[in-house]
Design a protein around this motif. Structure first.
Motif, PDB file in Angstrom:
ATOM      1  N   ASP A 110      42.549  28.111  -6.521  1.00  0.00           N
ATOM      2  CA  ASP A 110      43.622  27.153  -6.555  1.00  0.00           C
ATOM      3  C   ASP A 110      42.249  26.066  -6.149  1.00  0.00           C
ATOM      4  OD1 ASP A 110      45.327  25.046  -6.602  1.00  0.00           O
ATOM      5  OD2 ASP A 110      45.701  25.731  -4.205  1.00  0.00           O
ATOM      6  N   ILE A 111      42.379  25.565  -8.054  1.00  0.00           N
ATOM      7  CA  ILE A 111      41.574  23.981  -8.130  1.00  0.00           C
ATOM      8  C   ILE A 111      42.252  23.203  -7.297  1.00  0.00           C
ATOM      9  CG2 ILE A 111      40.937  24.870 -10.659  1.00  0.00           C
ATOM     10  CD1 ILE A 111      42.304  23.312 -11.659  1.00  0.00           C
ATOM     11  N   ASN A 112      43.244  23.160  -6.896  1.00  0.00           N
ATOM     12  CA  ASN A 112      44.521  21.514  -5.827  1.00  0.00           C
ATOM     13  C   ASN A 112      42.800  21.329  -4.896  1.00  0.00           C
ATOM     14  OD1 ASN A 112      45.724  21.310  -7.976  1.00  0.00           O
ATOM     15  ND2 ASN A 112      46.912  22.891  -7.520  1.00  0.00           N
ATOM     16  N   VAL A 113      41.527  22.413  -4.754  1.00  0.00           N
ATOM     17  CA  VAL A 113      41.393  21.783  -2.996  1.00  0.00           C
ATOM     18  C   VAL A 113      40.493  21.189  -3.407  1.00  0.00           C
ATOM     19  CG1 VAL A 113      42.563  23.745  -1.789  1.00  0.00           C
ATOM     20  CG2 VAL A 113      40.321  24.540  -3.043  1.00  0.00           C
ATOM     21  N   ILE A 114      40.322  20.891  -5.055  1.00  0.00           N
ATOM     22  CA  ILE A 114      38.455  20.629  -5.231  1.00  0.00           C
ATOM     23  C   ILE A 114      38.192  19.540  -4.325  1.00  0.00           C
ATOM     24  CG2 ILE A 114      37.153  19.371  -7.277  1.00  0.00           C
ATOM     25  CD1 ILE A 114      37.580  22.227  -8.633  1.00  0.00           C
ATOM     26  N   PRO A 115      39.290  18.028  -4.186  1.00  0.00           N
ATOM     27  CA  PRO A 115      39.494  16.742  -3.907  1.00  0.00           C
ATOM     28  C   PRO A 115      38.273  17.087  -2.853  1.00  0.00           C
ATOM     29  CG  PRO A 115      41.193  17.361  -5.626  1.00  0.00           C
ATOM     30  CD  PRO A 115      40.933  18.257  -5.494  1.00  0.00           C
ATOM     31  N   GLU A 116      39.211  18.276  -2.008  1.00  0.00           N
ATOM     32  CA  GLU A 116      38.314  18.189   0.034  1.00  0.00           C
ATOM     33  C   GLU A 116      37.552  18.924   0.091  1.00  0.00           C
ATOM     34  OE1 GLU A 116      41.787  20.827   1.903  1.00  0.00           O
ATOM     35  OE2 GLU A 116      40.860  20.999   3.643  1.00  0.00           O
ATOM     36  N   MET A 117      37.236  19.318  -0.903  1.00  0.00           N
ATOM     37  CA  MET A 117      35.638  19.932  -1.439  1.00  0.00           C
ATOM     38  C   MET A 117      35.005  18.790  -1.201  1.00  0.00           C
ATOM     39  SD  MET A 117      35.861  23.250  -3.222  1.00  0.00           S
ATOM     40  CE  MET A 117      35.789  25.071  -2.943  1.00  0.00           C
ATOM     41  N   VAL A 118      35.126  17.682  -2.652  1.00  0.00           N
ATOM     42  CA  VAL A 118      34.456  16.384  -2.749  1.00  0.00           C
ATOM     43  C   VAL A 118      34.755  15.570  -1.931  1.00  0.00           C
ATOM     44  CG1 VAL A 118      33.985  14.769  -3.932  1.00  0.00           C
ATOM     45  CG2 VAL A 118      34.994  16.504  -5.238  1.00  0.00           C
ATOM     46  N   ARG A 119      35.955  15.560  -0.863  1.00  0.00           N
ATOM     47  CA  ARG A 119      35.731  14.556   0.069  1.00  0.00           C
ATOM     48  C   ARG A 119      34.960  15.410   1.719  1.00  0.00           C
ATOM     49  NH1 ARG A 119      41.425  15.158  -0.251  1.00  0.00           N
ATOM     50  NH2 ARG A 119      41.663  13.428  -2.039  1.00  0.00           N
ATOM     51  N   LYS A 120      34.323  16.474   1.992  1.00  0.00           N
ATOM     52  CA  LYS A 120      34.180  17.050   2.493  1.00  0.00           C
ATOM     53  C   LYS A 120      32.206  16.746   2.280  1.00  0.00           C
ATOM     54  CE  LYS A 120      36.787  19.732   4.881  1.00  0.00           C
ATOM     55  NZ  LYS A 120      37.362  21.172   5.955  1.00  0.00           N
ATOM     56  N   TYR A 121      32.556  16.958   1.269  1.00  0.00           N
ATOM     57  CA  TYR A 121      31.219  16.498   0.590  1.00  0.00           C
ATOM     58  C   TYR A 121      30.271  14.956   1.152  1.00  0.00           C
ATOM     59  CZ  TYR A 121      27.286  15.339  -2.610  1.00  0.00           C
ATOM     60  OH  TYR A 121      26.472  14.109  -3.568  1.00  0.00           O
ATOM     61  N   LYS A 122      31.734  13.613   0.339  1.00  0.00           N
ATOM     62  CA  LYS A 122      31.669  12.860   1.020  1.00  0.00           C
ATOM     63  C   LYS A 122      31.421  12.274   2.522  1.00  0.00           C
ATOM     64  CE  LYS A 122      33.762   9.817  -2.440  1.00  0.00           C
ATOM     65  NZ  LYS A 122      34.259   8.827  -2.949  1.00  0.00           N
ATOM     66  N   ASP A 123      31.525  13.178   3.081  1.00  0.00           N
ATOM     67  CA  ASP A 123      31.388  13.185   4.947  1.00  0.00           C
ATOM     68  C   ASP A 123      30.676  13.708   5.293  1.00  0.00           C
ATOM     69  OD1 ASP A 123      34.084  11.587   5.326  1.00  0.00           O
ATOM     70  OD2 ASP A 123      34.770  13.813   5.582  1.00  0.00           O
ATOM     71  N   GLY A 124      29.635  14.160   4.031  1.00  0.00           N
ATOM     72  CA  GLY A 124      27.880  14.775   5.298  1.00  0.00           C
ATOM     73  C   GLY A 124      27.564  15.632   4.524  1.00  0.00           C
ATOM     74  N   CYS A 125      28.110  16.739   3.975  1.00  0.00           N
ATOM     75  CA  CYS A 125      28.391  18.268   4.317  1.00  0.00           C
ATOM     76  C   CYS A 125      28.158  18.636   2.897  1.00  0.00           C
ATOM     77  CB  CYS A 125      30.036  19.629   4.196  1.00  0.00           C
ATOM     78  SG  CYS A 125      30.857  19.308   5.355  1.00  0.00           S
ATOM     79  N   ASP A 126      26.902  19.715   2.932  1.00  0.00           N
ATOM     80  CA  ASP A 126      26.147  19.654   1.736  1.00  0.00           C
ATOM     81  C   ASP A 126      27.055  21.216   1.116  1.00  0.00           C
ATOM     82  OD1 ASP A 126      23.767  18.701   1.528  1.00  0.00           O
ATOM     83  OD2 ASP A 126      24.131  18.797   3.490  1.00  0.00           O
ATOM     84  N   VAL A 127      27.633  22.253   2.239  1.00  0.00           N
ATOM     85  CA  VAL A 127      28.190  23.535   1.292  1.00  0.00           C
ATOM     86  C   VAL A 127      29.574  23.456   1.654  1.00  0.00           C
ATOM     87  CG1 VAL A 127      28.150  26.368   1.284  1.00  0.00           C
ATOM     88  CG2 VAL A 127      26.045  24.288   1.282  1.00  0.00           C
ATOM     89  N   VAL A 128      30.377  23.626   0.991  1.00  0.00           N
ATOM     90  CA  VAL A 128      31.737  23.817   1.244  1.00  0.00           C
ATOM     91  C   VAL A 128      32.426  24.901   0.759  1.00  0.00           C
ATOM     92  CG1 VAL A 128      33.865  22.492   1.296  1.00  0.00           C
ATOM     93  CG2 VAL A 128      32.045  21.376   1.573  1.00  0.00           C
ATOM     94  N   TYR A 129      32.593  26.311   1.547  1.00  0.00           N
ATOM     95  CA  TYR A 129      33.471  27.464   1.521  1.00  0.00           C
ATOM     96  C   TYR A 129      34.272  27.380   0.626  1.00  0.00           C
ATOM     97  CZ  TYR A 129      28.604  28.935   3.746  1.00  0.00           C
ATOM     98  OH  TYR A 129      27.946  29.067   3.385  1.00  0.00           O
ATOM     99  N   GLY A 130      34.998  27.632   0.019  1.00  0.00           N
ATOM    100  CA  GLY A 130      36.237  28.548  -0.270  1.00  0.00           C
ATOM    101  C   GLY A 130      36.768  29.151   0.122  1.00  0.00           C
ATOM    102  N   VAL A 131      38.263  28.828   0.717  1.00  0.00           N
ATOM    103  CA  VAL A 131      38.103  30.862   2.367  1.00  0.00           C
ATOM    104  C   VAL A 131      39.592  31.134   1.829  1.00  0.00           C
ATOM    105  CG1 VAL A 131      38.389  31.471   4.300  1.00  0.00           C
ATOM    106  CG2 VAL A 131      36.324  29.978   3.918  1.00  0.00           C
ATOM    107  N   ARG A 132      40.100  32.242   0.899  1.00  0.00           N
ATOM    108  CA  ARG A 132      41.468  32.098   1.204  1.00  0.00           C
ATOM    109  C   ARG A 132      41.866  32.575   1.628  1.00  0.00           C
ATOM    110  NH1 ARG A 132      38.802  37.419  -2.956  1.00  0.00           N
ATOM    111  NH2 ARG A 132      37.712  36.247  -4.501  1.00  0.00           N
ATOM    112  N   ASN A 133      43.262  31.379   2.178  1.00  0.00           N
ATOM    113  CA  ASN A 133      43.839  31.765   3.560  1.00  0.00           C
ATOM    114  C   ASN A 133      45.292  33.981   3.581  1.00  0.00           C
ATOM    115  OD1 ASN A 133      44.520  30.332   5.203  1.00  0.00           O
ATOM    116  ND2 ASN A 133      45.360  28.897   3.677  1.00  0.00           N
ATOM    117  N   ARG A 134      45.432  34.164   1.934  1.00  0.00           N
ATOM    118  CA  ARG A 134      46.264  35.084   2.223  1.00  0.00           C
ATOM    119  C   ARG A 134      45.309  36.131   1.078  1.00  0.00           C
ATOM    120  NH1 ARG A 134      51.614  34.259   0.231  1.00  0.00           N
ATOM    121  NH2 ARG A 134      50.594  32.776  -0.444  1.00  0.00           N
ATOM    122  N   ARG A 135      46.125  37.414   0.726  1.00  0.00           N
ATOM    123  CA  ARG A 135      45.256  38.115  -0.586  1.00  0.00           C
ATOM    124  C   ARG A 135      46.445  38.627  -1.163  1.00  0.00           C
ATOM    125  NH1 ARG A 135      39.458  39.476  -0.746  1.00  0.00           N
ATOM    126  NH2 ARG A 135      40.005  39.702  -2.389  1.00  0.00           N
TER     127      ARG A 135
END
Ligand code: UDP
Ligand code: MG
Length: 321
Positions: A110-135
């Motif tokens: 889901d590309i809609n979590v990309i903004p959240e990833m970028v926000r976490k990066y701005k908060d100082g994270c160097d790696v943000v993993y996308g994790v699947r909730n359900r499969r």
């Protein structure tokens, strides 16, 4: 850090002519939104890496790149495989971006979590993993084999993030650190956690591939799983040694049993000595193979030439402003 980010999205593509137009349309839409929100800047790009496709993938990328300044393309000379294409893409963009996100071309993630990833990066994270909730959109087979795979990796002592594939954000310095891993057998999910640095996860529901077929048929999937294990763990070698030790113990038990049977006169000529030798030789051979394996395991670690350390921060080293 309030400045907008220079974000690169790296998309490996192998025979993806059916999905590229839709994928780029959705990504461009998202880019627009993120630019308006001043999350990313105008230099941000979507980079499609054509992994030696045999269909019209490159033509489509070429056209898209001419139509949109946000889109760029890299064409690999031959089909290097998903992991290599991804790595190649990251290495190519690392000097231009603040951070890069890797994602598959089929929009299953889901590309809609990309903004959240970028926000976490701005908060100082160097790696943000996308994790699947359900499969539940994956087939039953894919789901169960995937769970088995993650469990097996854990048992083998490989540190990977559960239900995370190759959808992740990495900061420039994390990609820089990754570039120091010189191994040829790429298994990025195992390598990225080795980089260290501060990391975080974002969660999303996995969609179905909206067009085209999976480029990971069973054969490729099995070889990928096998690669993952053998590139990261020498546990299989240890198992041989352990098994050898067990057989040696059994050999002693069998020797006692064979002797008792012989003394009781229950045996034919030669049975006891044969029985003892077979178990004893079996145990010794397995142990020896395991021992040789230990040395091979050491060499395997040496030839990988992985970085011995990665610096996270300096304080008062005279160089910082
Ligand atoms: N891919 C690639 N090279 C390959 C195989 C796959 O670049 O040799 C790309 C593919 O285009 C897609 C991603 O890797 O963007 C993941 O492949 P796919 O979606 O088929 O795998 P699945 O989601 O079924 O595991
Ligand atoms: Mg897919």
């Amino acid at each position: 850090m309030n400045k907008s980010v220079n974000l690169y999205i790296v998309v490996p593509c192998y025979n993806e002519e059916e999905v590229l137009n839709e994928t780029s349309r959705q990504m461009l839409e998202l880019f627009d939104k993120m630019k308006k929100a001043e999350l990313i800047n105008n230099k941000s790009r979507i980079v499609f890496v054509d992994d030696g496709s045999k269909d019209r993938t490159w033509n489509i990328i070429d056209t898209l790149a001419r139509e949109h300044t946000e889109i760029a393309g890299i064409k690999l000379a031959h089909n290097a495989g998903h992991q290599n294409a991804l790595f190649g893409g990251l290495m190519t963009v690392k000097d231009q971006c603040d951070c890069a996100i890797s994602i598959d071309a089929d929009l299953q993630d889901d590309i809609n979590v990309i903004p959240e990833m970028v926000r976490k990066y701005k908060d100082g994270c160097d790696v943000v993993y996308g994790v699947r909730n359900r499969r539940d959109t994956d087939t039953f087979f894919k789901r169960t084999t995937a769970v088995m795979f993650y469990k097996l990796m854990r048992v083998m002592g490989v540190n990977i993030v559960f239900n995370h594939a190759d959808y992740r954000l990495m900061s420039r310095r994390a990609i820089e650190a990754l570039s120091e891993f010189e191994e040829r057998n790429m298994f990025l999910r195992g390598m990225v956690p080795l980089v260290g640095y501060r990391s975080s996860c974002v969660y999303y529901d996995r969609n179905e591939r909206f067009a085209g077929e999976s480029k990971y048929p069973l054969k490729k999937m099995l070889s990928f799983a096998f690669d993952g294990i053998t590139s990261f763990s020498i546990s299989p070698i240890r198992m041989i040694s352990a098994f050898g030790a067990i057989v040696c113990v059994i050999a002693v038990v069998m020797a006692v049993y064979a002797l008792i049977e012989k003394l009781l006169g229950n045996t034919g000529a030669g049975w006891a000595s044969l029985m003892m030798s077979i178990w004893f030789i079996g145990g010794v051979q397995l142990l020896s193979v395991g021992l040789i394996g230990e040395y091979i395991g050491k060499m395997y670690k040496e030839v990988k030439r992985r970085p011995r350390f990665i610096v996270e921060a300096y304080v008062n080293d005279g160089d910082e402003s």
